[in-house]
Every structure is written in structure tokens, then in C-alpha cells.
Design an enzyme around this catalytic site. Structure first.
Site, PDB file in Angstrom:
ATOM      1  N   SER A 255       0.839  -1.195   0.000  1.00 17.65           N
ATOM      2  CA  SER A 255       0.000   0.000   0.000  1.00 17.65           C
ATOM      3  C   SER A 255       0.871   1.241   0.000  1.00 17.65           C
ATOM      4  O   SER A 255       2.088   1.158   0.065  1.00 17.65           O
ATOM      5  CB  SER A 255      -0.897   0.009   1.233  1.00 17.65           C
ATOM      6  N   LYS A 256       0.224   2.377  -0.058  1.00 18.78           N
ATOM      7  CA  LYS A 256       0.960   3.640  -0.068  1.00 18.78           C
ATOM      8  C   LYS A 256       1.807   3.779   1.184  1.00 18.78           C
ATOM      9  O   LYS A 256       2.786   4.492   1.213  1.00 18.78           O
ATOM     10  CB  LYS A 256      -0.001   4.837  -0.149  1.00 18.78           C
ATOM     11  N   ARG A 257       1.386   3.096   2.224  1.00 22.55           N
ATOM     12  CA  ARG A 257       2.131   3.109   3.465  1.00 22.55           C
ATOM     13  C   ARG A 257       3.511   2.472   3.305  1.00 22.55           C
ATOM     14  O   ARG A 257       4.466   2.877   3.931  1.00 22.55           O
ATOM     15  CB  ARG A 257       1.358   2.318   4.515  1.00 22.55           C
ATOM     16  N   ASP A 258       3.574   1.469   2.474  1.00 16.79           N
ATOM     17  CA  ASP A 258       4.810   0.696   2.331  1.00 16.79           C
ATOM     18  C   ASP A 258       5.744   1.250   1.257  1.00 16.79           C
ATOM     19  O   ASP A 258       6.947   1.250   1.410  1.00 16.79           O
ATOM     20  CB  ASP A 258       4.479  -0.750   1.946  1.00 16.79           C
ATOM     21  N   ALA A 259       5.161   1.680   0.174  1.00 18.63           N
ATOM     22  CA  ALA A 259       5.979   2.077  -0.965  1.00 18.63           C
ATOM     23  C   ALA A 259       5.229   3.106  -1.790  1.00 18.63           C
ATOM     24  O   ALA A 259       4.013   3.213  -1.704  1.00 18.63           O
ATOM     25  CB  ALA A 259       6.292   0.855  -1.827  1.00 18.63           C
TER      26      ALA A 259
END
Length: 517
Positions: A255-259
Site C-alpha cells: 500500500s501507499k504506506r509501504d511504498a
RNA sequence: GCCCCCAUCGUCUAGUGGCCUAGGAUACAUGGUUCUCAUCCAUGCGACAGGGGUUCGACUCCCCUUGGGGGUACCA
């Protein structure tokens, strides 16, 4: 040229940017092609008219180029198997559709999307797998005529063999067996004549003589559908490798959280394409048991599709960050300067002319921070102190200065000493050959004892003598000076700072601090 | 629900029946070097998901369980 020639492709749909997973897929296809001496092509799967945009296409092309994944055939470069946009190949698909209709592998389906959906729900209610209920698979001529009379626009569906075990030899997963009853009679041509993914993909892979397909595991079932279609076409399917998806830190979907969602965002964050390339290569593949850093050439010597792991991997930006630092430290200083230039310009701490006129100076400045950064984007912030007129001190620096009450006195005295010393001039003045004589990359020792000015090592010796004469311990001397000169408590060796800052700025800053109330 | 795939340190992984008291990298911790920070060096921490088999011998092979992922579109 070896006989069954090796041809791989990356076939993105321009419905969004090139993300991490797509980049890795492209990279593996590219690497496999290079490693086997084959061709790598780029095909644009733009059959989803509603979601395809030119903007996405441009971002994808830019992303691939940035990573160094050049394509032998495709948009912008052409090739003998074009066009490379599926929407420009519509007649081709129509021809294949005719052929499949004639051979009985395809049939017209007159059901509306609503009717299909209703059938799906009915099957589900009966406890069966929700899929197209094959209502028009075997309709008779009368029924067909009736539908035509209603002016229904038919779609074309594939006549999937019923209840048959189908084997697929996957390069990554090994042999997998699936019962074809799990797959429905999928749509090949939409009512308007636009092909769907699986149909266009097979026609193109066939026409473009694709030999190997490496793609995300989400396509595995499509691989089954496609290989059955190849069979229907009496053609040999390419070798497939369905590779596991990249997961986020939590083991869930990335997700945007990760990458970031756009690979180019890594460029903007200060990552080097070499580092991204190296890092994502390692997400599911390993170079060797004991080496994580390698050049593209080294990778190509070892890469084999079969060695891509079958288990999913999590994206870990910490390791990427470390790796990026490694690659930054590997860069030649002129190269590091070249790559930092846009960032430096954007930060507006230097005029463009500085890159010509003070190149040696800037190389030295970069040498002083090279071991202290992991991202290119840290360059401007770490170098800004060299170029500002009014230096602001951070909290820790203030603390260091206040710690010693007599500091102002010897700060001023040190300024007087430097004033009389043979220090290079401050930027932007011409520093003569100082920066060439003393390369900070070599600890400033190049010029030995006979440089055009004092070397950092000589400055240090001078400062040690000075501290002793003032009866100040060297360690106690260094910290306030560093704070006064750079505004922070950490950074390059103090005499690299003195050397880089030059006479005027050093004196000015030392005196400014010494004169404070 | 059904189908498919996967399962080694927190993370990326090496490992294809005995070289494994499981190797490397990262992260973390500690120490060394040093004017700080960083780099660098050293040391430490730390894993074969669980249960059954097969075998003289399983991390490696088989089965089950659990967990995770993917698919199940007139999206790709």
C-alpha cells in the site's frame, strides 16, 4: 541467432503509473532477455479505453527508461512486429475471432451484463461457483435469430472445455494442474469489438513470437485461459513464469504506506536507479548466498527465470535506503555532482554557473558528506551551511557554545589566527587550485606539504597548537568551533569544514558568535 | 464459498536427505577507530509455523492443520 529465438515483453496497461511490482516484472523480463541474448519488447495493453491515459503511458515509459530497461521493440522505437499498441491491432483480433468462431472455439453470447450478473448470483445461491452460466453456449439458430431480431449486440466468448484437467508447466511454480471447470467461458470480444485482455494478449504473444512470459501471480489463472486458447489456435504457448507479488511490511498487499505508487517518486526522493534496480532484483531472486550488491552485468551473467523464488516477499525500505547509500558512496565525485545538480538548483542555494566555475570546490564539498548520506536529496540540506550568509544554529549547537564560558574569547582569537593564515578564499571567490590540490576524497593529503594553501591536515595541526597555547583541550575547542562554523554538532571533520568554508566566512562566523551577548 | 500458490532470523534470502550446533545481507545492540556524526572494523542478538509420516538420517520428500497471498469481471 539460436533457433527458437528468445523474445520477452513487458505489457503494461496505461491505466496508472509504473509501480514497484510492475517495475520488478519489467526488470525480470528485461534481464531474462538480456541473459539469454534475446529481445525485450514493450507492448501497450490499452484495450480498456475508459481507464487508459496518455499521462500514464508517459510515466511508464519514463519509469522504465529511468531504470535503464531499454526495449528493443515497442513505442518510440518501432520494430518488425508492430504496432505495439493493442488498440492499433484491432483488425488482427477480429481475424482471429473469425477463425475461432469458424472452428467452434468461440461463440456469440447475447446476454446483457445484467443477465450475466443475474446468472452468476443464481449459481452462487445454488452453492456453485459464481461464473457465467454459459446460457448461450449451445443456443440454436432460432434462438440466435430471435436475439438478433431484438438487436442485441453479442459479445464473443471462448468455449472452454468442460471438466478437463489442464496442466501448465510454470517456470516459477512448477507443474500446476487445474480443472477447467473452474474457469468460465470468458469474453474475448466485447460487443463493440474491443478485445479483452486474455484474447488480445494471446494474439499478440503469438504474433510477436513471444517465447517467455514473466508476470505477476495475479495472472496465473489467465495463464491457464491463455494456454487453452493457444491450444485452440493450434499454437504453442510461450513459457510462463508467474511470480509472487510484492507485499507490504505487514505481509498484506503493498500500500501507499509501504511504498510509493510511482517508481519515479523514488527518483524524486533521492534514490539512484542503480540502487532501485539492485534492490528490486532481490525481491524474489538472489544473486548468491553471500553477495547483495552487484552490477547489472554481473546480474545478467547469473540471472535465470527458473531461479525466481515462489514465495512472496515484503518490501523493506530500510534495506533499500542502506543500499542507496552504498551506491552513492560508489559514485565518482563528478558523477555524484552531476546527479546532485538538479537537487542543488532546486534548493536555490547555488547559481547554475557554480557548476562550471566551482566544480572542483563542489566535488570537495560532496566528498565531505558522501559518507554521511543515504539519499541524494540530503545533499542540499547538508551543504547549505557553506553557502548561506546568515547561519542559523540548531539547538544542540547552541548548547555546545554555551557550555564553555570562555569560548567567545578563543573563538575570536582563532578567527584572528585564521585571518593571518594561508586559507583558501570563501566561495564564490576563486579558490585558486586549492580544491584540486587537496581532494577531500583522499583526506586532503594530495598536495603534501607544498600546496597552494594550508591543507586540512595542516589546519588541524595549527589548531592543535593553538588550543594548546590557549590552554584549551583540543576536544573542547573543536565542538564550539564546529557549532559556530556549521550551525550543527555533527558533520564532516572540522578542518574539512574550515577548508571548505574559506577564510572570510570562517572569520566572519567565528567573530559573529564571539561578539554575541 | 470454490480453485491455485506459498511458508528458514523482524526483513531480503542461501540451503534441493547427511557438509547445518542452519550461511550471508539488512535492522538492532555493544565495543574499537575518531573532534562530532557518518563511514569502516569486531562482537552479539536472531529462524527451519505446528503435527503426523517416509528414511539409518530430514530445513530439505509426502499428508494434515494453521497462517499468508492470488484468482473467481464485457480490468489488466
Amino acid at each position: 541467432m539460436s533457433e527458437p529465438s528468445v523474445r520477452l515483453r513487458f505489457a503494461p496497461s496505461p491505466t496508472g503509473p509504473l509501480h514497484l511490482g510492475g517495475a520488478r516484472t519489467a526488470l525480470y523480463n528485461w534481464a531474462a532477455a538480456q541473459a539469454m541474448g534475446g529481445k525485450f519488447l514493450l507492448r501497450i495493453e490499452d484495450t480498456d479505453r475508459a481507464r487508459s491515459t496518455d499521462e500514464s503511458l508517459q510515466i511508464i515509459l519514463a519509469g522504465l527508461s529511468w531504470l535503464g530497461l531499454a526495449w528493443d521493440e515497442g513505442p518510440e522505437v518501432g520494430g518488425d512486429f508492430g504496432p505495439y499498441f493493442q488498440t492499433e491491432r484491432l483488425e488482427l483480433y477480429a481475424g482471429y475471432a473469425e477463425r475461432l468462431l469458424a472452428s467452434g472455439w468461440a461463440y456469440k453470447c447475447y446476454a446483457t451484463p445484467e443477465e450475466v450478473q443475474a446468472g452468476r448470483e443464481r449459481l452462487q445461491a445454488e452453492g456453485k461457483s459464481p461464473m457465467y452460466d454459459r446460457r448461450d453456449r449451445d443456443i440454436d439458430d432460432a434462438q440466435r435469430a430471435a436475439y438478433e431480431a431484438e438487436e442485441r449486440k453479442p459479445s464473443l466468448r471462448f468455449r472452454m472445455p468442460l471438466d478437463q484437467l489442464w496442466k501448465l508447466e510454470d517456470l516459477c511454480k512448477g507443474e500446476v494442474e487445474v480443472n477447467l471447470r473452474e474457469l468460465d467461458d470468458w469474453v474475448m470480444l466485447r460487443p463493440g469489438g474491443m478485445p479483452t485482455y486474455n484474447f488480445a494478449c494471446v494474439v499478440d504473444d503469438l504474433e510477436m513470437r513471444i517465447s517467455h512470459v514473466v508476470r505477476g501471480d495475479e495472472h496465473f489463472m489467465n495463464g491457464i485461459k491463455q494456454s487453452v486458447l493457444f491450444h485452440a489456435l493450434d499454437a504453442k504457448a510461450p513459457k510462463y513464469a508467474h511470480i509472487p507479488l510484492i507485499l507490504g511490511k505487514n505481509g498484506k498487499k503493498l500500500s501507499k504506506r509501504d511504498a510509493v505508487t510511482n517508481i519515479l517518486d523514488y527518483r524524486d526522493k533521492g534514490y539512484l536507479p542503480e540502487a532501485i534496480f539492485n534492490y528490486i532484483s532481490l525481491l524474489g531472486w538472489s544473486f548468491s548466498g553471500d553477495q547483495d550488491l552487484f552490477t547489472v552485468e554481473e546480474m545478467l551473467q547469473r540471472f535465470r527465470i527458473e531461479d525466481i523464488g515462489a514465495s512472496g516477499s515484503k518490501f523493506d525500505e530500510e534495506k533499500l535506503l542502506w543500499m542507496n547509500g552504498e551506491y552513492i558512496r560508489k559514485l565518482e565525485l563528478c558523477e555524484l555532482l552531476r546527479r546532485s545538480q538538479p537537487l542543488l538548483l532546486a534548493a536555490e542555494i547555488l547559481p547554475e554557473s557554480a557548476f562550471d566555475q566551482s566544480a572542483a570546490y563542489l566535488r570537495n564539498a560532496l566528498a565531505s558528506i558522501r559518507e554521511r548520506i543515504s539519499l541524494l536529496s540530503e545533499v542540499p540540506e547538508k551543504l547549505a551551511y557553506l553557502f548561506v550568509d546568515a547561519l542559523e544554529l540548531d539547538k544542540d549547537a547552541e548548547k555546545k557554545l554555551r557550555k564553555n564560558e570562555s569560548a567567545p574569547q578563543w573563538l575570536a582569537a582563532y578567527a584572528d589566527l585564521l585571518e593571518k593564515s594561508d586559507l583558501p578564499a570563501s566561495y564564490p571567490a576563486d579558490r585558486g587550485d586549492a580544491d584540486i590540490a587537496f581532494s577531500l576524497a583522499n583526506k586532503g593529503e594530495d598536495g603534501g606539504e607544498s600546496g597552494p594553501c594550508m591543507s586540512p591536515a595542516q589546519l588541524e595541526q595549527q589548531a592543535r597548537d593553538f588550543a594548546e597555547s590557549m590552554d584549551v583541550k583540543f576536544g573542547h575547542f573543536v565542538h564550539p568551533v564546529r557549532a559556530a562554523l556549521s550551525g550543527t554538532t555533527k558533520g564532516p571533520g572540522l578542518f574539512d569544514i574550515v577548508f571548505l568554508l574559506g577564510k572570510e566566512r570562517c572569520c566572519q562566523r567565528l567573530r559573529a558568535i564571539a561578539a554575541r551577548p
